[in-house]
Motif scaffolding. Structure first.
Motif, PDB file in Angstrom:
ATOM      1  N   ASN A  93      11.639  -1.232   1.670  1.00 11.62           N
ATOM      2  CA  ASN A  93      11.290  -1.172   0.254  1.00 11.62           C
ATOM      3  C   ASN A  93      11.397  -2.559  -0.382  1.00 11.62           C
ATOM      4  O   ASN A  93      11.944  -3.493   0.218  1.00 11.62           O
ATOM      5  N   MET A  94      10.923  -2.692  -1.612  1.00 13.45           N
ATOM      6  CA  MET A  94      10.898  -3.980  -2.296  1.00 13.45           C
ATOM      7  C   MET A  94      12.044  -4.096  -3.291  1.00 13.45           C
ATOM      8  O   MET A  94      12.312  -3.154  -4.042  1.00 13.45           O
ATOM      9  N   SER A 151       0.805  -1.225   0.000  1.00 14.40           N
ATOM     10  CA  SER A 151       0.000   0.000   0.000  1.00 14.40           C
ATOM     11  C   SER A 151       0.835   1.269   0.000  1.00 14.40           C
ATOM     12  O   SER A 151       0.368   2.318  -0.444  1.00 14.40           O
ATOM     13  N   HIS A 152       2.079   1.190   0.509  1.00 14.40           N
ATOM     14  CA  HIS A 152       2.937   2.381   0.523  1.00 14.40           C
ATOM     15  C   HIS A 152       4.399   1.961   0.646  1.00 14.40           C
ATOM     16  O   HIS A 152       5.031   2.132   1.657  1.00 14.40           O
ATOM     17  N   SER A 153       4.908   1.406  -0.438  1.00 16.72           N
ATOM     18  CA  SER A 153       6.303   0.961  -0.502  1.00 16.72           C
ATOM     19  C   SER A 153       6.937   1.460  -1.795  1.00 16.72           C
ATOM     20  O   SER A 153       6.251   1.631  -2.796  1.00 16.72           O
ATOM     21  N   VAL A 171      -0.179  -5.094  -6.808  1.00 16.62           N
ATOM     22  CA  VAL A 171       0.177  -3.714  -7.116  1.00 16.62           C
ATOM     23  C   VAL A 171       1.112  -3.177  -6.038  1.00 16.62           C
ATOM     24  O   VAL A 171       0.856  -3.347  -4.841  1.00 16.62           O
ATOM     25  N   VAL A 172       2.205  -2.537  -6.460  1.00 16.55           N
ATOM     26  CA  VAL A 172       3.064  -1.796  -5.531  1.00 16.55           C
ATOM     27  C   VAL A 172       2.720  -0.323  -5.677  1.00 16.55           C
ATOM     28  O   VAL A 172       2.761   0.234  -6.777  1.00 16.55           O
ATOM     29  N   MET A 173       2.367   0.303  -4.567  1.00 13.96           N
ATOM     30  CA  MET A 173       1.914   1.690  -4.554  1.00 13.96           C
ATOM     31  C   MET A 173       3.035   2.539  -3.975  1.00 13.96           C
ATOM     32  O   MET A 173       3.389   2.412  -2.799  1.00 13.96           O
TER      33      MET A 173
END
Length: 404
Positions: free
Chosen positions: A251-252, A237-239, A266-268
């Protein structure tokens, strides 16, 4: 006698540096076109994570009107075209394993409901994709809710069901500490090596109820296990991306992003400077190192320690990230897994004074849109990033729950 009309270098140089800084900031804020403003106003904009409830829980403000503090209020949201901000029901990790965590979560939901009660002509609770779309047609700002930190569940599926009934539509499994559900990316203790036994059952039940699984904040092991267990796409949701912040597990990394793509998720992208820029990460590490060194030398109660923040920042100005760097994160997700798997999760009201140049509050989404236009994104692609991708995942989760 001094030289008339001349200023000493000691005065002139800081002034020139200040002007240069202003010039650099202005250069990174695009001139917003009519097209960008039209897209902002004509498109549903879903922001995956805004910390309004905790902000007004600590210091009450009526966000239906213009406010002096914070990154969100109704007039600025209208200006920026924001129509569906996920209200973060954030419960501090310090309350884990206590009844107070559950109580605080309910208090924050109460506050969101109060926003609607006080201003039904401006806000509406959204519990479904259909709600968001209908409320957009009505000119209302939808307020879907996501729980940041699963601690309030307290190991109870009944609590999970109650929070679903109250409107929670995603749960960030952990926050800054490992909890009874999952290990946190911020916590060196990896007591579960991913998800706890309860956490694995929780993911299944979230699928069955229709609550999106949010893997922001969790450890890498917990991420992979959640994706493996979930029968529907998950979200971050926030990364943002570890490619640009090496070593920052919050982080990813690219492998995780690719796995998320395979999952349909989804990455947001988080706007906070420390999520976006290695330079800011390095600044924070140096800040912590120097402060700890000072405490060792003079003791934590010294006036020098209380003055440290101001002194350090005067000598080492905070290196705000830029709109261009945020766009780089979006670009990289698109390069890795395509346009269908990226969104925005600003973390407005949750990252303090660390927001990028050009993205300081909810009035600035047109800047982001203009930046994407300038990079060659089509309107169709921009609309996917603004809301289409997240609404697709949410719809998938709703459809699965309807049959289970």
């Amino acid at each position: 006698m001094g030289r008339k009309g001349k200023k000493p270098l000691a005065i002139l140089i800081p002034a020139l540096l200040s002007l240069a800084s202003v010039s650099l900031q202005a250069a990174d804020v695009p001139v917003v076109s009519d097209e960008a403003n039209r897209i902002a106003q004509e498109t549903i904009i879903v922001d995956g994570h805004i910390d309004v409830p905790y902000r007004i829980h600590r210091h009450w403000e009526d966000v239906s009107m213009a406010t002096q503090r914070g990154n969100f209020d109704y007039p600025r949201a209208r200006q920026g075209g924001l129509t569906a901000p996920f209200m973060s029901i954030y419960v501090p990790a310090s309350l884990d394993n206590s009844e107070e965590s559950t109580a605080v979560a309910h208090q924050l939901i109460d506050l969101v409901e109060a926003m609607v009660y006080r201003s039904p002509d401006k806000f509406a609770i959204a519990k479904s994709v259909a709600d968001v779309k209908e409320q957009f047609k009505q000119g209302l700002i939808s307020l879907p809710m996501g729980m940041e930190n699963g601690s309030p569940i307290q190991g109870s599926m009944e609590n999970l069901k109650t929070f679903y009934e109250r409107g929670i539509r995603y749960i960030t499994l952990a926050h800054s500490l490992s909890n009874h559900i999952a290990d946190s990316s911020y916590d060196l203790r990896r007591q579960w090596h991913g998800l706890s036994p309860f956490g694995k059952k929780l993911v299944v039940e979230m699928n069955n109820l229709g609550i999106m699984v949010d893997i922001s904040h969790v450890s890498d092991e917990a991420f992979y296990q959640a994706v493996e267990i979930s029968k529907v796409p998950v979200i971050a949701s926030h990364s943002s991306l570890r490619k640009y912040t090496p070593g920052f597990e919050r982080n990813m990394d690219d492998t995780m992003v690719k796995k998320l793509g395979e999952n349909g998720g989804v990455v947001m992208i988080n706007f906070g400077s420390s999520f976006v820029s290695k330079e800011t990460q390095d600044w924070r590490a140096n800040y912590t190192k120097q402060k700890n060194k000072l405490i060792d030398e003079v003791g934590k109660d010294s006036p020098l320690v209380s003055e440290f923040d101001e002194t350090f920042r005067a000598k080492n100005p905070y290196p705000y990230s830029t709109l261009s760097q945020v766009l780089d994160h979006i670009d990289h997700v698109v390069e890795l897994i395509g346009i269908d798997h990226v969104g925005i999760g600003s973390d407005f009201d949750g990252v303090g004074d660390s927001l990028p140049i050009g993205l300081k509050d909810v009035s600035t989404y047109p800047n982001l849109i203009q930046g994407m236009l300038d990079r060659g994104y089509s309107r169709e692609d921009i609309e996917k990033v603004l809301s289409g991708n997240l609404l697709r995942v949410w719809s998938d989760v709703e459809k699965y729950a309807a049959t289970h």
